[in-house]
Design a protein around this motif. Structure first.
Motif, PDB file in Angstrom:
ATOM      1  N   LEU A 127       0.482  15.138 -24.967  1.00 24.15           N
ATOM      2  CA  LEU A 127      -0.845  15.054 -24.349  1.00 24.15           C
ATOM      3  C   LEU A 127      -1.336  16.405 -23.829  1.00 24.15           C
ATOM      4  O   LEU A 127      -2.506  16.529 -23.458  1.00 24.15           O
ATOM      5  N   LEU A 128      -0.465  17.396 -23.806  1.00 26.13           N
ATOM      6  CA  LEU A 128      -0.863  18.713 -23.313  1.00 26.13           C
ATOM      7  C   LEU A 128      -1.669  19.435 -24.398  1.00 26.13           C
ATOM      8  O   LEU A 128      -1.123  19.840 -25.426  1.00 26.13           O
ATOM      9  N   PRO A 129      -2.979  19.640 -24.202  1.00 26.65           N
ATOM     10  CA  PRO A 129      -3.844  20.141 -25.276  1.00 26.65           C
ATOM     11  C   PRO A 129      -4.010  21.666 -25.258  1.00 26.65           C
ATOM     12  O   PRO A 129      -5.120  22.183 -25.185  1.00 26.65           O
ATOM     13  N   GLY A 179       4.731  20.819  -4.421  1.00 20.97           N
ATOM     14  CA  GLY A 179       5.271  21.192  -5.720  1.00 20.97           C
ATOM     15  C   GLY A 179       5.171  22.689  -5.963  1.00 20.97           C
ATOM     16  O   GLY A 179       4.470  23.413  -5.249  1.00 20.97           O
ATOM     17  N   MET A 180       5.876  23.146  -6.986  1.00 27.95           N
ATOM     18  CA  MET A 180       5.813  24.550  -7.374  1.00 27.95           C
ATOM     19  C   MET A 180       5.891  24.649  -8.893  1.00 27.95           C
ATOM     20  O   MET A 180       6.659  23.924  -9.536  1.00 27.95           O
ATOM     21  N   VAL A 181       5.094  25.538  -9.467  1.00 23.45           N
ATOM     22  CA  VAL A 181       5.220  25.866 -10.885  1.00 23.45           C
ATOM     23  C   VAL A 181       6.268  26.966 -10.981  1.00 23.45           C
ATOM     24  O   VAL A 181       6.084  28.059 -10.452  1.00 23.45           O
ATOM     25  N   ARG A 182       7.373  26.671 -11.643  1.00 23.54           N
ATOM     26  CA  ARG A 182       8.527  27.568 -11.610  1.00 23.54           C
ATOM     27  C   ARG A 182       8.286  28.888 -12.330  1.00 23.54           C
ATOM     28  O   ARG A 182       8.742  29.945 -11.871  1.00 23.54           O
ATOM     29  N   SER A 183       7.597  28.856 -13.471  1.00 21.24           N
ATOM     30  CA  SER A 183       7.505  30.067 -14.283  1.00 21.24           C
ATOM     31  C   SER A 183       6.130  30.199 -14.925  1.00 21.24           C
ATOM     32  O   SER A 183       5.375  29.227 -15.029  1.00 21.24           O
ATOM     33  N   TRP A 184       5.827  31.392 -15.370  1.00 25.47           N
ATOM     34  CA  TRP A 184       4.495  31.745 -15.859  1.00 25.47           C
ATOM     35  C   TRP A 184       4.082  31.008 -17.121  1.00 25.47           C
ATOM     36  O   TRP A 184       2.891  30.909 -17.422  1.00 25.47           O
ATOM     37  N   ASP A 185       5.022  30.468 -17.892  1.00 20.56           N
ATOM     38  CA  ASP A 185       4.686  29.801 -19.149  1.00 20.56           C
ATOM     39  C   ASP A 185       4.630  28.287 -19.036  1.00 20.56           C
ATOM     40  O   ASP A 185       4.221  27.604 -19.978  1.00 20.56           O
ATOM     41  N   ASN A 186       5.045  27.730 -17.892  1.00 22.66           N
ATOM     42  CA  ASN A 186       5.267  26.285 -17.801  1.00 22.66           C
ATOM     43  C   ASN A 186       4.020  25.447 -18.038  1.00 22.66           C
ATOM     44  O   ASN A 186       4.072  24.417 -18.719  1.00 22.66           O
ATOM     45  N   VAL A 187       2.897  25.855 -17.473  1.00 22.66           N
ATOM     46  CA  VAL A 187       1.695  25.014 -17.523  1.00 22.66           C
ATOM     47  C   VAL A 187       1.234  24.787 -18.957  1.00 22.66           C
ATOM     48  O   VAL A 187       0.802  23.686 -19.319  1.00 22.66           O
ATOM     49  N   THR A 188       1.344  25.800 -19.802  1.00 22.88           N
ATOM     50  CA  THR A 188       0.808  25.698 -21.162  1.00 22.88           C
ATOM     51  C   THR A 188       1.848  25.333 -22.211  1.00 22.88           C
ATOM     52  O   THR A 188       1.482  25.043 -23.357  1.00 22.88           O
ATOM     53  N   SER A 189       3.142  25.313 -21.848  1.00 21.84           N
ATOM     54  CA  SER A 189       4.163  25.122 -22.884  1.00 21.84           C
ATOM     55  C   SER A 189       5.063  23.911 -22.683  1.00 21.84           C
ATOM     56  O   SER A 189       5.822  23.566 -23.589  1.00 21.84           O
ATOM     57  N   LYS A 190       5.014  23.254 -21.532  1.00 19.76           N
ATOM     58  CA  LYS A 190       5.959  22.169 -21.256  1.00 19.76           C
ATOM     59  C   LYS A 190       5.347  20.800 -21.554  1.00 19.76           C
ATOM     60  O   LYS A 190       5.388  20.331 -22.676  1.00 19.76           O
ATOM     61  N   THR A 191       4.813  20.163 -20.521  1.00 22.78           N
ATOM     62  CA  THR A 191       4.215  18.839 -20.668  1.00 22.78           C
ATOM     63  C   THR A 191       2.931  18.784 -19.849  1.00 22.78           C
ATOM     64  O   THR A 191       2.610  19.706 -19.103  1.00 22.78           O
ATOM     65  N   LEU A 192       2.221  17.686 -19.995  1.00 15.98           N
ATOM     66  CA  LEU A 192       1.160  17.385 -19.048  1.00 15.98           C
ATOM     67  C   LEU A 192       1.774  17.323 -17.652  1.00 15.98           C
ATOM     68  O   LEU A 192       2.920  16.885 -17.495  1.00 15.98           O
ATOM     69  N   LEU A 193       1.057  17.787 -16.644  1.00 17.56           N
ATOM     70  CA  LEU A 193       1.531  17.633 -15.270  1.00 17.56           C
ATOM     71  C   LEU A 193       1.572  16.136 -14.975  1.00 17.56           C
ATOM     72  O   LEU A 193       0.544  15.487 -14.829  1.00 17.56           O
ATOM     73  N   GLN A 194       2.786  15.583 -14.887  1.00 12.66           N
ATOM     74  CA  GLN A 194       2.928  14.129 -14.840  1.00 12.66           C
ATOM     75  C   GLN A 194       2.708  13.545 -13.449  1.00 12.66           C
ATOM     76  O   GLN A 194       2.384  12.364 -13.315  1.00 12.66           O
ATOM     77  N   TYR A 195       2.917  14.362 -12.435  1.00 12.26           N
ATOM     78  CA  TYR A 195       2.690  13.899 -11.066  1.00 12.26           C
ATOM     79  C   TYR A 195       1.920  14.985 -10.329  1.00 12.26           C
ATOM     80  O   TYR A 195       2.341  16.150 -10.318  1.00 12.26           O
ATOM     81  N   ILE A 196       0.806  14.623  -9.724  1.00 12.62           N
ATOM     82  CA  ILE A 196       0.007  15.588  -8.970  1.00 12.62           C
ATOM     83  C   ILE A 196       0.429  15.523  -7.506  1.00 12.62           C
ATOM     84  O   ILE A 196       0.171  14.523  -6.827  1.00 12.62           O
ATOM     85  N   PRO A 197       1.107  16.557  -7.011  1.00 16.39           N
ATOM     86  CA  PRO A 197       1.590  16.525  -5.624  1.00 16.39           C
ATOM     87  C   PRO A 197       0.456  16.735  -4.630  1.00 16.39           C
ATOM     88  O   PRO A 197      -0.651  17.151  -4.995  1.00 16.39           O
ATOM     89  N   GLU A 198       0.756  16.464  -3.362  1.00 16.49           N
ATOM     90  CA  GLU A 198      -0.254  16.672  -2.323  1.00 16.49           C
ATOM     91  C   GLU A 198      -0.642  18.144  -2.214  1.00 16.49           C
ATOM     92  O   GLU A 198      -1.795  18.475  -1.953  1.00 16.49           O
ATOM     93  N   ASP A 199       0.332  19.033  -2.401  1.00 20.60           N
ATOM     94  CA  ASP A 199       0.084  20.476  -2.340  1.00 20.60           C
ATOM     95  C   ASP A 199       0.910  21.161  -3.416  1.00 20.60           C
ATOM     96  O   ASP A 199       1.921  20.626  -3.885  1.00 20.60           O
ATOM     97  N   LEU A 200       0.493  22.376  -3.789  1.00 25.36           N
ATOM     98  CA  LEU A 200       1.177  23.100  -4.860  1.00 25.36           C
ATOM     99  C   LEU A 200       1.182  24.587  -4.550  1.00 25.36           C
ATOM    100  O   LEU A 200       0.192  25.125  -4.026  1.00 25.36           O
ATOM    101  N   VAL A 201       2.294  25.256  -4.860  1.00 19.40           N
ATOM    102  CA  VAL A 201       2.343  26.715  -4.774  1.00 19.40           C
ATOM    103  C   VAL A 201       2.547  27.277  -6.177  1.00 19.40           C
ATOM    104  O   VAL A 201       3.264  26.701  -6.999  1.00 19.40           O
ATOM    105  N   VAL A 202       1.883  28.402  -6.446  1.00 15.74           N
ATOM    106  CA  VAL A 202       2.005  29.089  -7.727  1.00 15.74           C
ATOM    107  C   VAL A 202       2.217  30.567  -7.453  1.00 15.74           C
ATOM    108  O   VAL A 202       1.993  31.055  -6.344  1.00 15.74           O
ATOM    109  N   ASN A 203       2.639  31.293  -8.498  1.00 13.91           N
ATOM    110  CA  ASN A 203       2.953  32.703  -8.274  1.00 13.91           C
ATOM    111  C   ASN A 203       1.752  33.629  -8.423  1.00 13.91           C
ATOM    112  O   ASN A 203       1.780  34.752  -7.922  1.00 13.91           O
TER     113      ASN A 203
END
Length: 452
Positions: A86-88, A179-203
């Protein structure tokens, strides 16, 4: 393990499903700064790594709990495949094409492409998240949550199956999730974000923009903190003097030094390009420090290193779950980068590491022999995060050994070439190199604990 009775202390669960999280979070100032507050930390680790983490990070208010692997029924595997397809993104399109060239499964290629088309529509993504929340098998975390009664779950890798399962369980228990996005490639190469947390940190800002676009994460719930382990990379007091470091490895401090990090066999199989690189560098006026992969192996086809090369083999793991990069090992990596005059690597995070030290960067863009796209190193440079890096002009992607040699000579003569473009890489992928990323992360965790 019984729950220590420490009144008035809030409890934070911190996930550590991937070994690299210990380096990225636990070994940084983030944990120390967090413990300056009235906080108790419980690190949730795979059962096989709990003892090692307890020895290295356990303390008066830091506890390590082994956590069972997430459920993996047939239903859960189907949900994960759906989330992946589902990740487009362009990266996923490249991955589908490469897979089709390897297995020639037209039905799978068509179906995954159609699923990606559906993933372009937000109502479809929202429906999938709601359905997976109801259908996914609940993890066996009840006793853990009952014992510690956490106030916050800090999920350090929102794309890891272990973290996704824990976030869903926390939702059922009414526990807030950061939540945290662990690495710079994760958003576009892994999966759809399956759970939307209350808060998120990114690099960095680029990851923030991607998670808004592809993950449906509200912008006002995202905080940019930088990369905590780079706080130590940029602290010159922590660096081993270059002469001492190179002599320790059997290298000559008076010579120019090239750091070469070859690709691992988990990405490229049966195509030993590394020996070709070393042959191309053999008669150049420099010595080569070959840093072997920490995950997987690199194929040198049984060839001995040339006289100007030294192999450096850090602790190796078969996968990213078991990888062990402790404080000493990470310091060694930083010293390797600091002592080098340029870096030759491929489509890996080493690109960002090298940019942090302002080292010229050459990317290997050719195979040892002609290969179809689905088995070639070329596919990885079509991933979105890699394409963006190349477009900055801060790296040089070479297509043949002669071009590699030419750029090595050029960079050794003028290491400041492309320096301005390397600063663009840092701004877009590191946020700030001010030594305070760990502090910002600790502050964000504290805010999530008390979100008034």
């Amino acid at each position: 393990m019984s729950r220590p009775n420490v009144p008035n202390f809030k409890t934070v669960f911190i996930t550590c499903a991937r070994g690299i999280i210990a380096r990225n979070i636990l070994a940084t100032d983030a944990l120390a700064k967090l413990l300056e507050r009235d906080v108790r930390v419980v690190i949730l680790a795979p059962e096989g790594r709990a003892d090692a983490l307890r020895q290295e990070y356990g303390g008066e208010r830091v506890f390590i709990e082994p956590v069972p692997a997430p459920p993996e029924s047939g239903k859960d595997r189907i949900l994960w495949v759906l989330a992946t397809n589902l990740l487009p993104t362009k990266t996923r399109r490249v991955q589908r094409l490469a897979k089709f060239e390897r297995d020639c499964n037209r039905f799978d290629y068509w179906l995954s492409g159609f699923t990606a088309f559906l993933g372009r529509f937000r109502p479809v993504r929202t429906l999938f998240r709601a359905a997976s929340m109801r259908l996914a098998t609940a993890g066996s975390y009840g006793a853990l949550f009952d014992r510690w009664k956490p106030d916050l779950l800090f999920a350090t890798d929102v794309y890891a199956p272990e973290d996704v399962s824990l976030m869903r369980f926390a939702r059922r228990r009414g526990v807030r999730v950061l939540g945290m996005v662990r690495s710079w490639d994760n958003v576009t190469s892994k999966t759809l974000l399956q759970y939307i947390p209350e808060d998120l940190v990114v690099n960095a800002e680029r990851v923030r923009d991607e998670i808004i676009r592809y993950g449906d994460m509200p912008a006002e719930r995202i905080a940019i903190v930088g990369i905590p382990h780079y706080d130590h990379y940029t602290n010159t007091v922590e660096r081993t003097p270059r002469e001492e470091f190179l002599r320790r490895l059997g290298l000559d401090p008076t010579k120019k030094t090239i750091l070469f990090t070859p690709p691992a066999d988990r990405y490229l199989q049966g195509d030993p390009v590394a020996p070709i690189i070393l042959d191309a560098l053999a008669d150049l006026p420099a010595q080569v420090l070959v840093r072997m992969p920490v995950v997987g192996k690199s194929d040198f086809a049984g060839k001995a290193p040339p006289a100007n090369a030294v192999f450096d083999a850090p602790a190796n793991s078969a996968d990213f779950v078991d990888v062990h990069l402790d404080r000493a090992a990470d310091r060694h990596l930083a010293d390797s980068l600091a002592a080098s005059d340029l870096v030759i690597t491929w489509a890996s995070t080493m690109i960002i590491d090298a940019a942090v030290f302002n080292k010229p960067i050459i990317l290997v863009g050719f195979d040892a022999s002609p290969r179809p796209y689905g088995r070639s190193i070329r596919q990885y440079y079509d991933y979105e995060h890699q394409r963006h890096i190349i477009d900055t002009g801060g790296v040089r992607l070479v297509q043949k050994p002669e071009e590699l040699r030419a750029w090595v000579r050029r960079y050794l003569t003028d290491p400041r070439e492309d320096e301005a473009a390397r600063q663009v890489i840092i701004r877009e992928h590191c946020y700030r190199l001010d030594g305070r990323a760990g502090e910002r992360l600790a502050e964000r965790i504290a805010t999530a604990l008390d979100p008034r």
